[in-house]
Design a protein around this motif. Structure first.
Motif, PDB file in Angstrom:
ATOM      1  N   LYS A  69      74.307  28.642  53.197  1.00 53.60           N
ATOM      2  CA  LYS A  69      73.601  29.204  52.397  1.00 53.60           C
ATOM      3  C   LYS A  69      72.814  27.954  51.501  1.00 53.60           C
ATOM      4  O   LYS A  69      71.679  28.154  51.436  1.00 53.60           O
ATOM      5  CB  LYS A  69      74.462  29.930  51.447  1.00 53.60           C
ATOM      6  CG  LYS A  69      73.609  30.695  50.258  1.00 53.60           C
ATOM      7  CD  LYS A  69      72.931  31.630  50.777  1.00 53.60           C
ATOM      8  CE  LYS A  69      72.180  32.485  49.791  1.00 53.60           C
ATOM      9  NZ  LYS A  69      70.957  33.233  50.285  1.00 53.60           N
ATOM     10  N   ILE A  70      73.494  26.913  51.469  1.00 50.13           N
ATOM     11  CA  ILE A  70      72.887  25.587  50.767  1.00 50.13           C
ATOM     12  C   ILE A  70      71.824  25.114  51.569  1.00 50.13           C
ATOM     13  O   ILE A  70      70.550  24.771  51.070  1.00 50.13           O
ATOM     14  CB  ILE A  70      73.727  24.469  50.513  1.00 50.13           C
ATOM     15  CG1 ILE A  70      75.124  25.119  49.503  1.00 50.13           C
ATOM     16  CG2 ILE A  70      73.132  23.453  49.900  1.00 50.13           C
ATOM     17  CD1 ILE A  70      74.451  25.295  48.035  1.00 50.13           C
ATOM     18  N   TYR A  71      72.002  25.077  52.725  1.00 47.16           N
ATOM     19  CA  TYR A  71      70.599  24.770  53.775  1.00 47.16           C
ATOM     20  C   TYR A  71      69.655  25.407  53.711  1.00 47.16           C
ATOM     21  O   TYR A  71      68.238  25.187  53.589  1.00 47.16           O
ATOM     22  CB  TYR A  71      71.234  24.397  55.265  1.00 47.16           C
ATOM     23  CG  TYR A  71      71.824  23.116  55.569  1.00 47.16           C
ATOM     24  CD1 TYR A  71      71.154  22.274  56.170  1.00 47.16           C
ATOM     25  CD2 TYR A  71      73.019  22.551  55.059  1.00 47.16           C
ATOM     26  CE1 TYR A  71      71.491  20.962  56.354  1.00 47.16           C
ATOM     27  CE2 TYR A  71      73.324  21.337  55.349  1.00 47.16           C
ATOM     28  CZ  TYR A  71      72.602  20.508  56.048  1.00 47.16           C
ATOM     29  OH  TYR A  71      73.297  19.214  56.352  1.00 47.16           O
ATOM     30  N   GLU A  72      69.965  26.937  53.628  1.00 44.11           N
ATOM     31  CA  GLU A  72      68.919  27.975  53.668  1.00 44.11           C
ATOM     32  C   GLU A  72      67.945  27.718  52.374  1.00 44.11           C
ATOM     33  O   GLU A  72      67.025  28.031  52.429  1.00 44.11           O
ATOM     34  CB  GLU A  72      69.665  29.300  53.751  1.00 44.11           C
ATOM     35  CG  GLU A  72      69.820  29.520  55.081  1.00 44.11           C
ATOM     36  CD  GLU A  72      70.586  31.160  55.269  1.00 44.11           C
ATOM     37  OE1 GLU A  72      70.859  31.574  54.159  1.00 44.11           O
ATOM     38  OE2 GLU A  72      71.082  31.294  56.314  1.00 44.11           O
ATOM     39  N   ILE A  73      68.798  27.584  51.157  1.00 40.22           N
ATOM     40  CA  ILE A  73      68.039  27.759  49.774  1.00 40.22           C
ATOM     41  C   ILE A  73      67.338  26.203  49.452  1.00 40.22           C
ATOM     42  O   ILE A  73      66.277  26.194  49.120  1.00 40.22           O
ATOM     43  CB  ILE A  73      69.279  27.869  48.741  1.00 40.22           C
ATOM     44  CG1 ILE A  73      69.816  29.171  48.829  1.00 40.22           C
ATOM     45  CG2 ILE A  73      68.702  27.340  47.488  1.00 40.22           C
ATOM     46  CD1 ILE A  73      70.755  29.375  47.901  1.00 40.22           C
ATOM     47  N   THR A  74      67.941  25.125  50.235  1.00 37.93           N
ATOM     48  CA  THR A  74      67.087  23.965  50.165  1.00 37.93           C
ATOM     49  C   THR A  74      65.928  23.863  50.844  1.00 37.93           C
ATOM     50  O   THR A  74      65.034  22.915  50.503  1.00 37.93           O
ATOM     51  CB  THR A  74      68.154  22.562  49.975  1.00 37.93           C
ATOM     52  OG1 THR A  74      68.826  22.904  51.386  1.00 37.93           O
ATOM     53  CG2 THR A  74      69.289  22.657  49.054  1.00 37.93           C
ATOM     54  N   LYS A  75      65.864  24.558  51.771  1.00 41.80           N
ATOM     55  CA  LYS A  75      64.477  24.543  52.661  1.00 41.80           C
ATOM     56  C   LYS A  75      63.392  24.882  51.743  1.00 41.80           C
ATOM     57  O   LYS A  75      62.189  24.643  51.806  1.00 41.80           O
ATOM     58  CB  LYS A  75      64.729  25.490  53.692  1.00 41.80           C
ATOM     59  CG  LYS A  75      65.415  25.137  54.874  1.00 41.80           C
ATOM     60  CD  LYS A  75      65.556  26.526  55.885  1.00 41.80           C
ATOM     61  CE  LYS A  75      66.119  25.931  57.073  1.00 41.80           C
ATOM     62  NZ  LYS A  75      66.307  27.239  58.100  1.00 41.80           N
ATOM     63  N   GLU A  76      63.703  25.457  50.645  1.00 43.06           N
ATOM     64  CA  GLU A  76      62.410  25.997  49.765  1.00 43.06           C
ATOM     65  C   GLU A  76      62.221  24.966  48.471  1.00 43.06           C
ATOM     66  O   GLU A  76      61.426  25.122  47.892  1.00 43.06           O
ATOM     67  CB  GLU A  76      62.867  27.348  49.095  1.00 43.06           C
ATOM     68  CG  GLU A  76      63.341  28.401  50.045  1.00 43.06           C
ATOM     69  CD  GLU A  76      62.045  28.795  51.205  1.00 43.06           C
ATOM     70  OE1 GLU A  76      60.964  28.707  50.709  1.00 43.06           O
ATOM     71  OE2 GLU A  76      62.525  29.061  52.274  1.00 43.06           O
ATOM     72  N   PHE A  77      63.073  24.047  48.444  1.00 41.57           N
ATOM     73  CA  PHE A  77      62.897  23.031  47.535  1.00 41.57           C
ATOM     74  C   PHE A  77      61.595  22.134  47.669  1.00 41.57           C
ATOM     75  O   PHE A  77      61.147  22.217  48.747  1.00 41.57           O
ATOM     76  CB  PHE A  77      64.121  21.903  47.351  1.00 41.57           C
ATOM     77  CG  PHE A  77      65.265  22.517  46.585  1.00 41.57           C
ATOM     78  CD1 PHE A  77      65.683  24.041  46.664  1.00 41.57           C
ATOM     79  CD2 PHE A  77      65.969  21.729  46.000  1.00 41.57           C
ATOM     80  CE1 PHE A  77      66.799  24.395  46.054  1.00 41.57           C
ATOM     81  CE2 PHE A  77      67.204  21.982  45.221  1.00 41.57           C
ATOM     82  CZ  PHE A  77      67.633  23.418  45.470  1.00 41.57           C
ATOM     83  N   PRO A  78      61.080  21.583  46.594  1.00 43.24           N
ATOM     84  CA  PRO A  78      59.794  20.878  46.885  1.00 43.24           C
ATOM     85  C   PRO A  78      59.886  19.649  47.677  1.00 43.24           C
ATOM     86  O   PRO A  78      61.113  19.039  47.860  1.00 43.24           O
ATOM     87  CB  PRO A  78      59.551  20.270  45.405  1.00 43.24           C
ATOM     88  CG  PRO A  78      60.302  21.218  44.377  1.00 43.24           C
ATOM     89  CD  PRO A  78      61.217  21.707  45.314  1.00 43.24           C
TER      90      PRO A  78
END
Length: 116
Positions: free
Chosen positions: A19-28
């Motif tokens: 989940k952390i990897y999925e969410i951080t894909k969207e970070f700047p």
């Protein structure tokens, strides 16, 4: 010692890493080597230390690695809060992650305390 793959806390922490990897894909993009890297490393550290500790010969070693996993979970919690305040994580994802992370923390403390 324990077969770490059978530990519910290990299984749930693996799911949290994903989940952390999925969410951080969207970070700047500029956060790739900063907050993203730190969050991914902290999240990965949780199940990794559970596994390493379970593979050791004694409960004392296991407890030591569980302590490291607990520390990594609190590091990740802080990074999630920072990410929320920076607007990188929305309210729903933040709440879901923190709820799951707090549950994992309780399980880690319980497992740690159960070892003699």
């Amino acid at each position: 010692m324990n077969n770490f793959r059978e530990l519910i806390v290990w299984q749930r922490s693996i799911n949290l890493v994903v989940k952390i990897y999925e969410i951080t894909k969207e970070f700047p993009k500029e956060e790739k080597f900063n907050l993203v890297s730190q969050m991914q490393r902290a999240a990965t550290s949780i199940p990794s230390n559970i596994a390493e500790g379970a593979g050791r010969n004694t409960n004392n070693f296991f407890k030591h690695f569980l302590t490291i996993a607990i520390g990594s979970s609190h590091e990740l919690e802080t990074q999630i809060i920072i990410s929320k305040q920076l607007g990188y994580i929305n309210e729903d994802d933040c709440g879901m992650i923190l709820t799951e992370l707090n549950s994992i923390q309780k399980m880690l403390y319980a497992l740690h305390n159960s070892l003699q």
